[in-house]
Design a protein around this motif. Structure first.
Motif, short mmCIF file in Angstrom:
data_model
loop_
_atom_site.label_atom_id
_atom_site.label_comp_id
_atom_site.label_asym_id
_atom_site.label_seq_id
_atom_site.Cartn_x
_atom_site.Cartn_y
_atom_site.Cartn_z
N LEU A 47 0.84 -1.19 0.00
CA LEU A 47 0.00 0.00 0.00
C LEU A 47 0.87 1.25 0.00
O LEU A 47 2.06 1.20 0.36
N ALA A 48 0.30 2.36 -0.36
CA ALA A 48 1.03 3.63 -0.32
C ALA A 48 1.56 3.89 1.08
O ALA A 48 0.86 3.64 2.07
N TRP B 276 0.17 4.67 -6.30
CA TRP B 276 0.02 5.13 -4.92
C TRP B 276 -0.79 6.42 -4.82
O TRP B 276 -1.49 6.63 -3.82
N ASP B 277 -0.73 7.29 -5.81
CA ASP B 277 -1.46 8.54 -5.71
C ASP B 277 -2.97 8.34 -5.85
O ASP B 277 -3.76 9.25 -5.61
#
Length: 478
Positions: free
Chosen positions: A445-446, A476-477
């Motif tokens: 995950l980010a 991720w964004d």
């Protein structure tokens, strides 16, 4: 000053007194003239608050029949002594009346109150025994038998309302009419548990033989009580503790209807708690007006109220919500805002000035929060100045944190090096189950999302179950 007839001098919840104090706050009153001090109030604590408000506006009061000067210490002492005796007189009178009622009920007398279905008022005021109304008495017995047939109060209410049964119409001494409405579950519960139908008089938790005849035989009454107890055992086991639903009695919908606690079960026995508008709970027809939320998730509205009280009143975020509600008088839930009405005398002067005053109530102030409500699912989110949902309080989810740690263990066993993001090619172990193959994705995950999870700042509704079943974007964004 208007007359406050019918209202007790033991408190300040009197319309004419509220209007007078509002005029004092507005600077329209110089002097209040009373016949006696106890005509203004009989409670010493209330009088202290009144004097504080008078002093704030440099106003005063005069008693026509009592000579004392409140500008001197002896005058203030005299005033306090008079108020102590006024409060003492009120309490002694109340105790005498309560003792008289209790003694009369022990003798089986009817001492007033809401007249139960099946009886008429006593004709002999000396004996004070209820008189049986034969037609209504048969209705009561029918309700008891019908409840045993249907097996639930909700089913009984539905049957009665479908057939057009209505409660007894009552006329007060002033000619005001009440009743004559469809039966609610609460009214039916009270009727089915009322021991007055056994020929008894109830006082508090005690019941004594009454002077009126019974209209329900003991066997029928006992069978109904056993059925009621059997139906309520499951409710006693359900997690509906008052501490977990502290907004009971405070929360209202956009039309002013009180919202009461309710709950339901989902898959696997998961409990969903709600606050539901009174018309919806009672099966009454609701208006279709826009901007009215009839059901709201308890956790969602709790988070909004907690965030507001922590942020504006300075409460510690570790304090439970129930302990923060002391100054809260009322909460109104609309589709685009939540209005929290606070008692001004429990707030600091600086905080009081920062809130909105309440029209026609100088003792209250309002805190308004912009929110976004979702009718389906009963979700409520508080918004910031740019219309984005706020994360109000840190809520560490131990299940989610444990899942994230397990994901790192699985990823490391697969040869992943978290420090540089590289994979080694030897001595690797692949996940052995479908669950582990889903779980290992959490390690990627980010970073900011993982940090929020570990600090308890994740978005509301972000659970391990959701992360395992919802598709996760690779970027991720996103």
């Amino acid at each position: 000053m208007d007359d406050d007839g019918g209202f007790s001098g033991g408190n300040m919840q009197r319309p004419a007194l509220k209007k007078l104090l509002a005029d004092v706050d507005a600077g329209l009153v110089d002097t209040i003239v009373v016949y006696k001090v106890d005509r203004l109030t009989r409670a010493l604590s209330d009088f202290a608050r009144i004097v504080e408000r008078l002093d704030r506006r440099e106003a005063s009061f005069v008693s026509v029949t009592q000579a004392f000067n409140t500008t001197t210490s002896m005058g203030r002492l005299t005033l306090n002594v008079l108020l102590f005796f006024a409060q003492f007189e009120q309490e002694v009178t109340g105790e005498r009346i309560r003792d008289k009622i209790a003694a009369s009920k022990k003798k089986g007398m009817w001492m007033g109150g809401v007249l139960p279905l099946g009886y008429d008022l006593p004709t002999d005021q000396t004996a004070r025994a209820l008189v049986v109304n034969d037609e209504q008495a048969e209705q009561v017995r029918t309700l008891y038998r019908l409840y045993l047939e249907l097996g639930s109060v909700a089913g009984l209410a539905e049957r009665l309302n479908a057939q057009g049964w209505r409660t007894r119409v009552r006329v007060s001494r002033k000619g005001n009419r009440s009743g004559g409405v469809l039966y609610s579950r609460g009214a039916l519960f009270h009727l089915l548990k009322n021991r007055i139908y056994l020929g008894e008089i109830v006082h508090g938790d005690l019941s004594m033989p009454g002077r009126h005849p019974a209209i329900v035989d003991a066997d029928l009454f006992d069978r109904v009580q056993r059925q009621l107890k059997a139906n309520t055992v499951q409710y006693a086991e359900r997690p509906m503790r008052a501490a977990e639903l502290p907004l009971k009695g405070l929360l209202h919908d956009g039309e002013g209807h009180r919202m009461s606690p309710s709950f339901g079960y989902g898959r696997g026995g998961k409990v969903y708690r709600y606050y539901v508008s009174a018309p919806l709970q009672q099966g009454r027809k609701c208006s279709t007006g826009a901007g009215v939320l009839r059901r709201v998730r308890a956790e969602a509205i709790h988070e909004v109220i907690e965030g507001a009280l922590v942020g504006r009143l300075g409460h510690d975020d570790a304090v439970p919500l129930a302990a923060m509600l002391g100054p809260v008088k009322r909460i109104d839930l609309l589709m685009d805002e939540v209005r929290i009405t606070l008692m001004a005398d429990r707030l600091s002067l600086a905080l009081r000035k920062s809130l909105e005053p309440v029209r026609d109530d100088a003792e209250a102030a309002t805190l308004t929060l912009p929110v976004r409500c979702q009718a389906r699912g009963g979700q409520v989110r508080q918004l910031d100045g740019e219309g984005r949902a706020l994360i109000l309080r840190q809520r560490l989810d131990p299940v989610l944190v444990k899942g994230l740690r397990r994901a790192y263990q699985l990823a490391t066993a697969m040869g992943w090096n978290a420090a540089d993001g590289s994979f080694r090619q030897t001595d690797v172990t692949s996940p052995t189950s479908a669950y582990e193959r889903k779980l290992v994705r959490l390690a990627f995950l980010a970073p900011d999302l993982q940090r929020d999870i570990l600090e308890g700042r994740q978005a509301p509704g972000l659970t391990l179950q959701r992360l395992l079943h919802d598709p996760l974007p690779l970027a991720w964004d996103r």
